[in-house]
Design an enzyme around this catalytic site. Structure first.
Site, PDB file in Angstrom:
ATOM      1  N   GLY A  45       0.870  -1.262  -0.034  1.00  0.00           N
ATOM      2  CA  GLY A  45      -0.276  -0.085  -0.107  1.00  0.00           C
ATOM      3  C   GLY A  45       0.811   1.276   0.110  1.00  0.00           C
ATOM      4  O   GLY A  45       0.270   2.248  -0.321  1.00  0.00           O
ATOM      5  N   ASP A  46       2.283   1.263   0.016  1.00  0.00           N
ATOM      6  CA  ASP A  46       2.937   2.365   0.089  1.00  0.00           C
ATOM      7  C   ASP A  46       4.327   2.001  -0.565  1.00  0.00           C
ATOM      8  O   ASP A  46       4.390   1.080  -1.366  1.00  0.00           O
ATOM      9  CB  ASP A  46       3.082   2.917   1.654  1.00  0.00           C
ATOM     10  CG  ASP A  46       3.308   4.336   1.813  1.00  0.00           C
ATOM     11  OD1 ASP A  46       3.956   5.064   0.647  1.00  0.00           O
ATOM     12  OD2 ASP A  46       2.882   4.882   2.693  1.00  0.00           O
ATOM     13  N   ASP A  47       5.352   3.027  -0.400  1.00  0.00           N
ATOM     14  CA  ASP A  47       6.664   2.673  -0.992  1.00  0.00           C
ATOM     15  C   ASP A  47       7.158   1.420  -0.926  1.00  0.00           C
ATOM     16  O   ASP A  47       7.014   0.652  -0.052  1.00  0.00           O
ATOM     17  CB  ASP A  47       7.528   3.556  -0.486  1.00  0.00           C
ATOM     18  CG  ASP A  47       7.384   5.020  -0.534  1.00  0.00           C
ATOM     19  OD1 ASP A  47       6.445   5.517  -1.574  1.00  0.00           O
ATOM     20  OD2 ASP A  47       7.707   5.892   0.363  1.00  0.00           O
TER      21      ASP A  47
END
Length: 473
Positions: free
Chosen positions: A257-259
């Site tokens: 969901g992120d980097d």
């Protein structure tokens, strides 16, 4: 027609051919060799091994096995000066709370072994904040300890036959989303002040927060792992080297969901005071996607400095950002000597984004005049299709980001060409960029040495003669 016009016409005509080469079989850069990663050696087998079942663990997915893991590792500590030992986790579902590793230990998972993080927050102890952050990343004060933890260690291996470590993070994501957290969420794996860390051949799933967090570490080798989390899970970064040196990350698939991979080094005045940079970071052959983050990112917590970052053979798809550098007034520190090459982007909203206004501060004690220094950033050989915006490059007024060099970048963007790049307070150079890069970068350097490149790579030669020579190929 001038050299620049010839260059851009030729770049556009090659675009489809290059994308086909990049997506069928081996891409044109498949022969590129490693850099730092070549220096890592695999660890020898441990002379002593025990199974977690010998300590009463039950692999039914229901029985809590925290004490079994703790007791097994306590027992194995007696072998640390005898070549170390291995803790084997056989097939089964092994529910546990947080446990800590020791030096000269291999944690090895069978193919069908699943270590499950407890869904009871009380099984994740509270621990001190990191000194380079001054507080928990999400909330002031302390934070939850990671599921697999360790500090002040030497020679630690987490490996197996592609077994799984599952943080069962949904309960933590729900608490974050409904603002019911009392402390910052735990990572799935965090090793602190550790030298000689190897993580390989494991699947990591559903981390409550960042997945793998080596912090204040040296000699970190991460290879052949898979990291998975729902695309809407909050802040489930993949791999976050933080104030760490000599880090190699290669051959990984990450969907979170992120980097996917983000390099950090402390937060505002705490990171400046702690003054431990991240340096000599090698990233190779990464495939993945992120709904809200970037494929390769630096920051925004970079107050201890980040330098000597080399990333190549990266394929990012169905993501918000491809390559991103994040910082802010108050961060201080620096990001320099970054070389990113051989990147394929497919259906990415922002191909390249550098921002100097990525807010969030730990408290009101930061110095707004502590400005970050961003320079010597080279990005080259990037091919993209289905790109929303080619790039947004935003420095800070009075603190321009300098020596930003772009070359051999071919992007099929959906934005109008005159709005596909947006730049302010940046200085640098570009060549063979299509669509045409923004005005501050639209000049041809007379000396290509102004563009950073590793010692064993050819720096991009963007002289006017190069434009004409390439256009005639």
């Amino acid at each position: 027609m001038g050299g620049r016009g010839i260059c851009h016409m030729r770049s556009a005509s090659f675009f489809v051919v290059l994308l086909v080469l990049a997506t069928i079989g081996k891409p044109p850069w498949a022969g590129a060799h490693g850099f730092l990663c070549e220096n890592f050696k695999s660890r020898a087998d441990r002379p002593h091994s025990v199974s977690i079942t010998e300590f009463g663990a039950v692999g039914d997915g229901v029985t809590l096995n925290t004490k079994a893991f703790q007791n097994a590792i306590f027992y194995l500590n007696s072998f640390s000066d005898k070549g170390g030992a291995q803790l084997f986790v056989p097939a089964g579902k092994w529910l546990t709370g947080s446990f800590s590793l020791i030096s000269h230990l291999t944690l090895s998972l069978d193919k069908n072994a699943i270590i499950l993080g407890s869904m009871d927050p009380y099984d994740w102890p509270i621990t001190d904040p990191l000194p380079s952050y001054g507080r928990g990343r999400e909330l002031p004060g302390e934070r939850h300890q990671s599921l697999i933890f360790g500090h002040n260690l030497t020679d630690v291996v987490i490996t197996g036959d592609n077994g799984t470590i599952d943080g069962q993070g949904s309960i933590w994501w729900a608490m974050f989303n409904n603002n019911s957290l009392y402390h910052t969420r735990p990572h799935l794996v965090e090793l602190m002040h550790t030298t000689g860390l190897v993580i390989s051949n494991i699947t990591f799933k559903n981390s409550p927060f960042w997945t793998i967090h080596p912090v204040y570490c040296n000699q970190v080798f991460i290879q052949n792992i898979t990291i998975l989390a729902p695309l809407d899970s909050p802040n489930t970064d993949g791999i976050d080297p933080d104030s760490s040196t000599n880090v190699c990350i290669k051959d990984c698939y990450i969907s979170t969901g992120d980097d996917l991979i983000v390099i950090k080094s402390g937060w505002d005045e705490y990171g400046i005071s702690f003054a431990r940079p991240s340096s000599n970071i090698s990233i190779e052959r990464i495939l993945g996607r992120s709904k809200n983050g970037a494929g390769i990112a630096i920051g925004s917590e970079m107050s201890g400095g980040v330098s000597e970052v080399h990333a190549e053979e990266i394929h990012i798809f169905n993501s918000r950002h491809g390559i991103r550098i994040k910082t802010s007034p108050g961060r201080g520190g620096y990001v320099r000597n970054v070389y990113i090459s051989n990147v394929i982007l497919t259906d990415v909203e922002y191909a390249i984004r550098i921002t100097g206004q990525f807010g969030e501060h730990p408290d009101d004690n930061y110095d707004p005049d502590a400005l970050p220094h961003i320079n010597n950033i080279t990005i080259r050989d990037v091919y993209g299709i289905g790109i929303g915006v080619a790039g947004i490059l935003e420095g800070i007024q009075g603190d321009s980001f300098s020596q930003i060099c772009l070359s051999d970048i071919l992007l099929n963007v959906t934005a109008a060409e005159d709005s596909s790049w947006n730049c302010s307070y940046v200085e640098g150079y570009s060549c063979l960029v299509s669509p045409s890069s923004c005005q501050p970068l639209q000049q041809i350097p007379r000396d290509s040495s102004v563009c950073y490149a590793p010692a064993d790579y050819l720096a991009p030669n963007c002289s006017s003669s190069t434009y004409v020579e390439l256009a005639s190929l």
